[in-house]
Design a protein around this motif. Sequence first.
Motif, PDB file in Angstrom:
ATOM      1  N   ARG A   1      -0.929  -2.928 -10.970  1.00  0.00           N
ATOM      2  CA  ARG A   1      -1.447  -4.231 -10.938  1.00  0.00           C
ATOM      3  C   ARG A   1      -1.986  -5.585  -9.686  1.00  0.00           C
ATOM      4  O   ARG A   1      -2.720  -5.678  -9.106  1.00  0.00           O
ATOM      5  CB  ARG A   1      -2.072  -4.973 -12.657  1.00  0.00           C
ATOM      6  CG  ARG A   1      -3.258  -3.997 -13.446  1.00  0.00           C
ATOM      7  CD  ARG A   1      -3.672  -3.875 -14.387  1.00  0.00           C
ATOM      8  NE  ARG A   1      -3.264  -5.313 -15.027  1.00  0.00           N
ATOM      9  CZ  ARG A   1      -2.557  -5.378 -16.462  1.00  0.00           C
ATOM     10  NH1 ARG A   1      -1.972  -4.162 -16.818  1.00  0.00           N
ATOM     11  NH2 ARG A   1      -1.851  -6.251 -16.525  1.00  0.00           N
TER      12      ARG A   1
ATOM     13  N   ILE B   1       2.077   1.355  -3.558  1.00  0.00           N
ATOM     14  CA  ILE B   1       1.119   1.877  -4.310  1.00  0.00           C
ATOM     15  C   ILE B   1       1.121   3.614  -4.060  1.00  0.00           C
ATOM     16  O   ILE B   1       1.085   4.590  -5.407  1.00  0.00           O
ATOM     17  CB  ILE B   1      -0.571   1.418  -4.463  1.00  0.00           C
ATOM     18  CG1 ILE B   1       0.078  -0.089  -4.605  1.00  0.00           C
ATOM     19  CG2 ILE B   1      -0.943   1.603  -4.740  1.00  0.00           C
ATOM     20  CD1 ILE B   1      -0.831  -1.344  -4.058  1.00  0.00           C
TER      21      ILE B   1
ATOM     22  N   GLU C   1      -1.564  -4.488  -6.564  1.00  0.00           N
ATOM     23  CA  GLU C   1      -3.035  -4.417  -6.045  1.00  0.00           C
ATOM     24  C   GLU C   1      -3.568  -5.313  -5.828  1.00  0.00           C
ATOM     25  O   GLU C   1      -3.892  -5.621  -4.857  1.00  0.00           O
ATOM     26  CB  GLU C   1      -3.546  -3.252  -6.756  1.00  0.00           C
ATOM     27  CG  GLU C   1      -3.543  -1.840  -7.419  1.00  0.00           C
ATOM     28  CD  GLU C   1      -4.432  -1.108  -7.827  1.00  0.00           C
ATOM     29  OE1 GLU C   1      -4.811  -1.778  -8.883  1.00  0.00           O
ATOM     30  OE2 GLU C   1      -3.727   0.276  -7.400  1.00  0.00           O
TER      31      GLU C   1
ATOM     32  N   ARG D   1       0.920  -0.676  -0.103  1.00  0.00           N
ATOM     33  CA  ARG D   1       0.146  -0.301   0.065  1.00  0.00           C
ATOM     34  C   ARG D   1       1.048   1.569   0.245  1.00  0.00           C
ATOM     35  O   ARG D   1       0.749   2.033  -0.457  1.00  0.00           O
ATOM     36  CB  ARG D   1      -1.002  -0.270   1.728  1.00  0.00           C
ATOM     37  CG  ARG D   1      -2.077  -0.413   0.931  1.00  0.00           C
ATOM     38  CD  ARG D   1      -3.421  -0.308   1.837  1.00  0.00           C
ATOM     39  NE  ARG D   1      -3.202  -0.805   3.278  1.00  0.00           N
ATOM     40  CZ  ARG D   1      -3.210  -2.047   3.658  1.00  0.00           C
ATOM     41  NH1 ARG D   1      -3.319  -3.420   2.793  1.00  0.00           N
ATOM     42  NH2 ARG D   1      -2.734  -2.597   4.752  1.00  0.00           N
TER      43      ARG D   1
ATOM     44  N   SER E   1      -2.253  -6.914  -2.575  1.00  0.00           N
ATOM     45  CA  SER E   1      -3.229  -5.747  -1.464  1.00  0.00           C
ATOM     46  C   SER E   1      -4.443  -6.053  -0.987  1.00  0.00           C
ATOM     47  O   SER E   1      -5.211  -6.115  -0.051  1.00  0.00           O
ATOM     48  CB  SER E   1      -2.418  -4.239  -1.580  1.00  0.00           C
ATOM     49  OG  SER E   1      -1.265  -4.179  -1.771  1.00  0.00           O
TER      50      SER E   1
ATOM     51  N   ARG F   1      -1.719   3.090 -13.050  1.00  0.00           N
ATOM     52  CA  ARG F   1      -2.821   1.917 -12.787  1.00  0.00           C
ATOM     53  C   ARG F   1      -2.861   0.793 -13.845  1.00  0.00           C
ATOM     54  O   ARG F   1      -3.080  -0.785 -13.035  1.00  0.00           O
ATOM     55  CB  ARG F   1      -4.233   2.820 -12.075  1.00  0.00           C
ATOM     56  CG  ARG F   1      -4.632   3.184 -11.261  1.00  0.00           C
ATOM     57  CD  ARG F   1      -4.149   2.425  -9.655  1.00  0.00           C
ATOM     58  NE  ARG F   1      -4.298   3.944  -8.845  1.00  0.00           N
ATOM     59  CZ  ARG F   1      -3.612   4.199  -7.717  1.00  0.00           C
ATOM     60  NH1 ARG F   1      -3.243   2.681  -7.457  1.00  0.00           N
ATOM     61  NH2 ARG F   1      -4.140   4.786  -6.277  1.00  0.00           N
TER      62      ARG F   1
END
Length: 111
Positions: A100, A51, A103, A48, A106, A94
Amino acid sequence: MAPSDADLDSLGAGHPGFDLFVFDQGAYWADEAGTRYRIDLMSADERRELIHWLSRHAGHFYVQVLARELLAMLREAPGTLPPMTQESAEQWLRATPLVRALEHHSAGGAP
């Protein structure tokens, strides 16, 4: 199928400093020193935070990657522009395999 260590070692070979090719894959993050961190071994908090950091710097990375793509296209097909020129920096980020994968892991995806 996860890439082998040999595959990971060959990505971006010959590119000193920060390797923009890290955005083209989803197996690891590599910092400016070239230290690699496997995404599947990072904690949820680390993913996180990465990101978030990438999002804050999306414009910088987008311009760098766009320049790389433009140079490649000018060599291959002079006078054309890559399709990414229609995206915002955040949209580009993104859509990268790197983000990708971050995410996906996560959100509780496969380890």
